[in-house]
Design a protein around this motif. Structure first.
Motif, short mmCIF file in Angstrom:
data_model
loop_
_atom_site.label_atom_id
_atom_site.label_comp_id
_atom_site.label_asym_id
_atom_site.label_seq_id
_atom_site.Cartn_x
_atom_site.Cartn_y
_atom_site.Cartn_z
N VAL A 10 0.87 -1.18 0.00
CA VAL A 10 0.00 0.00 0.00
C VAL A 10 0.90 1.23 0.00
CG1 VAL A 10 -1.78 1.27 1.25
CG2 VAL A 10 -1.76 -1.24 1.33
N GLU A 12 2.49 4.68 0.69
CA GLU A 12 2.39 5.46 1.93
C GLU A 12 1.34 6.56 1.85
OE1 GLU A 12 5.34 7.63 5.12
OE2 GLU A 12 6.18 6.32 3.58
N ARG A 15 -2.25 5.21 2.68
CA ARG A 15 -2.46 4.37 3.87
C ARG A 15 -3.61 4.83 4.75
NH1 ARG A 15 3.73 2.55 5.19
NH2 ARG A 15 3.93 1.40 3.22
N SER A 16 -3.88 6.10 4.86
CA SER A 16 -5.02 6.51 5.68
C SER A 16 -6.32 6.38 4.88
CB SER A 16 -4.84 7.94 6.19
OG SER A 16 -4.74 8.84 5.12
N ASP A 58 -3.66 -0.52 11.80
CA ASP A 58 -2.64 0.24 11.11
C ASP A 58 -2.08 -0.61 9.98
OD1 ASP A 58 -0.98 2.50 10.70
OD2 ASP A 58 0.64 1.53 11.81
N VAL A 59 -1.56 0.03 8.95
CA VAL A 59 -0.92 -0.68 7.85
C VAL A 59 0.48 -0.12 7.65
CG1 VAL A 59 -1.90 0.82 6.04
CG2 VAL A 59 -1.12 -1.48 5.46
N THR A 60 1.44 -1.02 7.44
CA THR A 60 2.83 -0.66 7.18
C THR A 60 3.35 -1.57 6.08
OG1 THR A 60 3.61 -2.19 8.88
CG2 THR A 60 3.27 0.10 9.55
N ASP A 61 4.62 -1.40 5.72
CA ASP A 61 5.25 -2.32 4.77
C ASP A 61 5.53 -3.64 5.49
OD1 ASP A 61 5.34 -0.48 2.67
OD2 ASP A 61 7.26 0.32 3.34
N ALA A 67 2.06 -5.78 2.25
CA ALA A 67 1.46 -4.96 3.30
C ALA A 67 1.37 -5.76 4.59
CB ALA A 67 0.06 -4.51 2.88
#
Length: 79
Positions: A10, A12, A15-16, A58-61, A67
């Motif tokens: 996703v 950056e 992401r929100s 929350d989502v990060t790498d 993801a």
């Protein structure tokens, strides 16, 4: 709860927005392959359920690409 995939990830800047109802990402790699697209409602429903329980998502790498989604829900029975 941690869920990871090895997909395109996703970006950056999105992401929100991915947690907004009916949002559909703009990842060109996925669209170029002709992948099926959803309605954009799933992550919005997940966020609402998590928040209703006092939690957060929350989502990060993900390690190695893709993801990684992290869901935290407090233990309301802990003293």
């Amino acid at each position: 709860i941690v869920i990871s995939d090895q997909g395109p990830g996703v970006p950056e800047q999105e992401r929100s927005a991915i947690f907004d109802a009916f949002y559909q990402g703009t990842n060109s790699k996925t669209h170029a392959r002709g992948a099926l697209r959803g309605t954009g409602i799933g992550l919005s429903v997940v966020r609402e359920c998590v928040q209703a329980h006092g939690g957060r998502i929350d989502v990060t790498d993900a390690p190695g690409g893709g993801a990684q989604f992290t869901v935290e829900i407090p233990d309301r029975h802990a003293v």
